[in-house]
Design a protein around this motif. Structure first.
Motif, PDB file in Angstrom:
ATOM      1  N   PHE A  94       8.550  12.836 -10.260  1.00 39.78           N
ATOM      2  CA  PHE A  94       8.340  12.718 -11.656  1.00 39.78           C
ATOM      3  C   PHE A  94       8.470  14.123 -12.175  1.00 39.78           C
ATOM      4  CE2 PHE A  94       6.689   8.176 -11.115  1.00 39.78           C
ATOM      5  CZ  PHE A  94       7.653   7.842 -11.926  1.00 39.78           C
TER       6      PHE A  94
ATOM      7  N   TYR B  93       1.832   5.493  -9.678  1.00 38.11           N
ATOM      8  CA  TYR B  93       3.381   5.723  -9.522  1.00 38.11           C
ATOM      9  C   TYR B  93       3.580   6.814  -8.572  1.00 38.11           C
ATOM     10  CZ  TYR B  93       4.300   2.410 -13.440  1.00 38.11           C
ATOM     11  OH  TYR B  93       4.533   1.384 -14.097  1.00 38.11           O
TER      12      TYR B  93
ATOM     13  N   ALA C  63       6.396   7.712  -7.036  1.00 37.74           N
ATOM     14  CA  ALA C  63       7.838   8.468  -6.986  1.00 37.74           C
ATOM     15  C   ALA C  63       8.719   7.594  -8.004  1.00 37.74           C
ATOM     16  CB  ALA C  63       8.662   8.502  -5.789  1.00 37.74           C
TER      17      ALA C  63
ATOM     18  N   GLN D 109      14.815   5.162 -12.971  1.00 32.26           N
ATOM     19  CA  GLN D 109      14.006   6.179 -13.486  1.00 32.26           C
ATOM     20  C   GLN D 109      14.417   7.513 -13.407  1.00 32.26           C
ATOM     21  OE1 GLN D 109      10.349   5.063 -12.030  1.00 32.26           O
ATOM     22  NE2 GLN D 109      10.118   3.039 -13.539  1.00 32.26           N
TER      23      GLN D 109
ATOM     24  N   THR E  93      16.141  -6.778 -12.791  1.00 31.08           N
ATOM     25  CA  THR E  93      14.859  -7.080 -13.211  1.00 31.08           C
ATOM     26  C   THR E  93      13.810  -6.324 -12.108  1.00 31.08           C
ATOM     27  OG1 THR E  93      14.843  -9.099 -12.476  1.00 31.08           O
ATOM     28  CG2 THR E  93      14.930  -8.769 -14.706  1.00 31.08           C
ATOM     29  N   GLY E  94      12.751  -5.555 -12.654  1.00 30.22           N
ATOM     30  CA  GLY E  94      11.821  -5.210 -11.584  1.00 30.22           C
ATOM     31  C   GLY E  94      12.073  -3.891 -10.928  1.00 30.22           C
ATOM     32  N   THR E  95      13.083  -3.218 -11.618  1.00 28.21           N
ATOM     33  CA  THR E  95      13.430  -2.143 -11.106  1.00 28.21           C
ATOM     34  C   THR E  95      12.724  -0.593 -11.795  1.00 28.21           C
ATOM     35  OG1 THR E  95      15.546  -1.932 -12.330  1.00 28.21           O
ATOM     36  CG2 THR E  95      15.581  -2.835  -9.860  1.00 28.21           C
ATOM     37  N   GLY E  96      11.918  -1.133 -12.737  1.00 28.76           N
ATOM     38  CA  GLY E  96      11.180   0.036 -13.503  1.00 28.76           C
ATOM     39  C   GLY E  96      11.812   0.387 -14.799  1.00 28.76           C
ATOM     40  N   LYS E  97      12.639  -0.621 -15.463  1.00 23.61           N
ATOM     41  CA  LYS E  97      13.239   0.032 -16.594  1.00 23.61           C
ATOM     42  C   LYS E  97      12.556   0.458 -17.833  1.00 23.61           C
ATOM     43  CE  LYS E  97      16.264  -3.812 -16.794  1.00 23.61           C
ATOM     44  NZ  LYS E  97      16.023  -4.079 -15.670  1.00 23.61           N
ATOM     45  N   THR E  98      11.342  -0.292 -17.740  1.00 24.24           N
ATOM     46  CA  THR E  98      10.435   0.086 -18.971  1.00 24.24           C
ATOM     47  C   THR E  98       9.988   1.438 -18.795  1.00 24.24           C
ATOM     48  OG1 THR E  98       9.580  -2.112 -18.584  1.00 24.24           O
ATOM     49  CG2 THR E  98       8.466  -0.613 -20.087  1.00 24.24           C
TER      50      THR E  98
ATOM     51  N   ASP F  43       5.574 -10.178 -15.927  1.00 23.47           N
ATOM     52  CA  ASP F  43       5.164  -9.124 -14.803  1.00 23.47           C
ATOM     53  C   ASP F  43       4.009  -9.152 -14.516  1.00 23.47           C
ATOM     54  OD1 ASP F  43       5.475  -7.043 -13.163  1.00 23.47           O
ATOM     55  OD2 ASP F  43       5.008  -5.608 -14.843  1.00 23.47           O
TER      56      ASP F  43
ATOM     57  N   ARG G 291       7.343  -7.677  -7.329  1.00 25.00           N
ATOM     58  CA  ARG G 291       7.364  -6.466  -8.512  1.00 25.00           C
ATOM     59  C   ARG G 291       6.709  -5.305  -7.734  1.00 25.00           C
ATOM     60  NH1 ARG G 291       9.953  -8.057 -12.479  1.00 25.00           N
ATOM     61  NH2 ARG G 291       8.839  -6.952 -13.900  1.00 25.00           N
ATOM     62  N   ALA G 292       6.918  -4.537  -8.493  1.00 29.26           N
ATOM     63  CA  ALA G 292       6.253  -3.079  -7.951  1.00 29.26           C
ATOM     64  C   ALA G 292       6.247  -2.696  -6.655  1.00 29.26           C
ATOM     65  CB  ALA G 292       4.726  -3.101  -8.510  1.00 29.26           C
TER      66      ALA G 292
END
Ligand code: ADP
Ligand code: MG
Length: 628
Positions: free
Chosen positions: A7, A25, A27, A32, A51-56, A309, A337-338
């Motif tokens: 990050f 998190y 990496a 991201q 979905t579930g790939t961390g778009k948020t 989620d 997830r995650a």
């Protein structure tokens, strides 16, 4: 889902980096790593990832980096398709922004009283996350102002399109300042979304993360061809044998969510329905209960479950196959997830094969076929769970007290130790038998096997007079060509030839003939009587045939191991096809894998089933809910 980048290398401010470390998190995910630098540089962005790939975080982190907490004007607007998602995204902003003094994020959505939203908006919040309708409302009323807006994010754009929000979204974009950054995220990129992007995004950078590197690969998928056993029985066995933590099950209708949840509760599971009829509050509460482990199973419709989620969801069961293949991807994205792995099981009725193929086209891979666990496997799992309970009891702090008491008993009565242990086990298990009953498996119910569960309520189960071994194969001289359906054959046999419905087994249709399973040794006069019957106007001939003469590819695969991928067709896209599903001994799994049950969860590991005694009284008793 991680890449070698950190990050810190992406150029995020120190405060955010500290928070990410705190959250855990390690990496950035692929989406991201790709989006964050581009958004920090001020580019417009078009991002596709499952979905579930961390778009948020892919949009929340870089937009947060640009927010000035000293100004209370709205600087970032996120549009999301549902209330749940708006809340989730707002929560994510809240988490990532820990310690940013003066920072406020506000979710706004329909169905929530205006009062709170108005107060929040008046107080000022740098980030607003809302559903399109409600955002439009506030813009019209002048209660939300976009003069200081720096960025607009369209989250789950394909879903907003599907829900009919595209005009609202366009309207909002028209009312946003010219000089703003736009980021559009979507799991898929249908044409109208692309057109919208062309019109409203300014030289957007495009990122598409291949589905293979994302959620679908982390999820073991399998389908069961509904056959021989009805769906509810199959489900029950799967639930007994699968080691799940949280589970979400999809059905087609709102009524089915409620009925199914009740059935599961009656079977001792902590299950609850979630559907679009429920009040927002109740839905949130229900998801919260699943999160905390008070609930293990949610029975949901597609709409209600969108975007949920909850990391402890280990399994998705598609009890009813989705009509829309894209919905399948969204459904199974509720697990895995995650960075965890998940399992998705799909029930397919024979006439739904077409839908299965459509799903495989969308997920770009073959889904392996599985068999449901046999009775022996269910028994074996119960025994294994029981032994596990013994092992756990041996570690119990109160063990010493009980041991002392038991040793007194042994002295007084001179009972054999082994016998005594058996007696205690008996007490512990009460009337719950570890072994499943010895009833023979019911003969295949032909195409009726996919009976949805309403049907099942209507037709009390009929005991079968025979089992598989007493069945023979009969060739009937009508098939697909004659537009014959299995129901026609059953109807003719039952009504015209007086054959009991219960003695008709599986029916297989071929091009110009069919094969029906009926008891071996049907008397000749019955067979000749059958010849006088017409099916769809077609006179038929019936003759017993050898099992070996039934065309191979249509036959149910042999072998009883559960979840065994069908090996009949070689597959070029091998990894998924080769995966053997669930036949590894469960005990191989590291225990730390399994999150601890939360308060109120079953203390016992392994089986999720609460004892029936629990289910009958108190909090988990079956109940009918009404929703307003
Ligand atoms: P999407 O919007 O693509 O469906 P989400 O943003 O909801 O995905 O993220 C899915 C899950 O992954 C969330 O639980 C989130 O906290 C977690 N997550 C996101 N980014 C990371 C990361 N870099 N490392 C670990 N977990 C992450
Ligand atoms: Mg998302």
């Amino acid at each position: 889902m991680t890449t070698p980048t950190t990050f810190a290398e992406l150029g995020l401010p120190a405060q955010l980096l500290t928070n990410l470390t705190k959250i855990g998190y390690e990496a950035p995910s692929a989406i991201q790593a790709a989006s964050i630098p581009l958004l920090l540089e001020g580019n417009d962005l078009l991002g596709t990832a499952q979905t579930g790939t961390g778009k948020t975080a892919a949009f929340a982190l870089p937009t947060l980096a640009q927010v000035d907490p000293n100004s209370t004007e709205t600087q970032v607007l996120v549009l999301a398709p549902t209330r749940e998602l708006a809340i989730q995204v707002a929560e994510a902003f809240q988490t990532y922004s820990e310690g940013m003094r003066g920072f406020h994020v506000l979710p706004i959505y329909g169905g929530q009283p205006m009062g709170g939203q108005l107060r929040g908006l008046r107080r000022g919040c740098q980030v607003v996350v809302g559903t399109p309708g409600r955002v439009m409302d506030h813009l019209r009323r002048g209660t939300l102002k976009l003069d200081a807006l720096k960025a607009v994010v369209l989250d789950e754009a394909d879903e907003m399109l599907r829900m009919g929000f595209i005009d609202d979204v366009t309207w909002i974009l028209e009312h946003a300042p010219e000089q703003r950054q736009v980021a559009l995220f979507s799991a898929t990129m249908p044409k109208p979304i692309r057109r919208l992007a062309e019109q409203y995004l300014n030289n957007p950078k495009e990122i598409a993360i291949e589905a293979q590197s994302s959620v679908v690969d982390k999820i073991e998928q399998a389908f069961w061809m509904v056959q021989g056993t009805n769906k509810l029985d199959a489900l029950t066995r799967i639930l007994e044998v699968e080691e799940f933590d949280g589970l979400i099950m999809f059905v087609r209708t709102k009524n089915a969510t409620i009925e199914m949840a009740q059935k599961l509760e009656a079977r001792g599971y902590q299950a609850r329905a979630i559907n679009g009829d429920m009040t927002q509050k109740l839905r949130e509460q229900t998801i919260g209960e699943l999160k905390e482990g008070h609930l293990d199973i949610l029975v949901a419709t597609d709409v209600a479950a969108r975007g949920i989620d909850v990391p402890r969801i280990t399994h998705v069961i598609n009890y009813d196959i989705p009509i829309d293949p894209e919905a399948y991807v969204h459904r199974i994205g509720r697990t895995g997830r995650a960075g965890r792995t998940g399992k998705a099981i799909l029930f397919v009725a024979p006439r739904e094969r077409r839908l299965l193929r459509a799903i495989e086209n969308v997920t770009k891979g073959r889904i392996p076929q599985m068999e449901i666990p046999t009775r022996d496997e269910v028994s074996a799992k119960r025994v294994q769970d029981f032994k596990q309970q013994i092992a756990e009891a041996l570690q119990h702090p109160k063990l010493e007290f009980f041991t002392k008491m038991v040793s007194e008993y042994v002295e007084e009565t001179e009972t054999e130790l082994l016998e005594l242990a058996g007696a205690l086990a008996c007490m512990g298990q009460k009337d719950k038998l570890l072994l499943t009953d010895e009833k023979p498996e019911r003969a295949p119910r032909s195409f009726a096997g996919d009976s949805d569960w309403h049907k099942e309520q209507r037709q009390p189960r009929q005991p079968r007079v025979h089992d598989d071994s007493g069945m023979g194969f009969y060739r009937i001289s009508v098939g697909y060509q004659h537009q014959v359906r299995p129901g026609d054959i059953v109807g003719a046999l039952v009504n015209e030839a007086d054959i009991e419905k219960s003695s008709i087994g599986r029916i297989q249709l071929f091009d110009d003939f069919s094969v029906v399973q009926m008891p071996v040794g049907m008397p000749d006069n019955l067979l000749s009587h059958l010849k006088q019957i017409k099916i769809r106007g077609q006179a038929i001939a019936v003759e017993p045939i050898d099992e070996r003469d039934v065309p191979e590819q249509k036959r149910k695969p042999k072998g009883d191991r559960p979840f065994k991928p069908r090996g009949d067709k070689p597959r070029s896209d091998k990894p998924r096809g080769e995966r053997s599903y669930g036949d590894k001994p469960r005990s191989d799994r590291p225990r730390s894998d399994r999150p601890k049950p939360g308060p109120g969860a079953n203390a016992k590991k392994g089986s999720k089933r609460r004892s029936n005694a629990d289910a009958a009284g108190g909090q988990s008793a079956p109940r009918r809910r009404t929703y307003d």
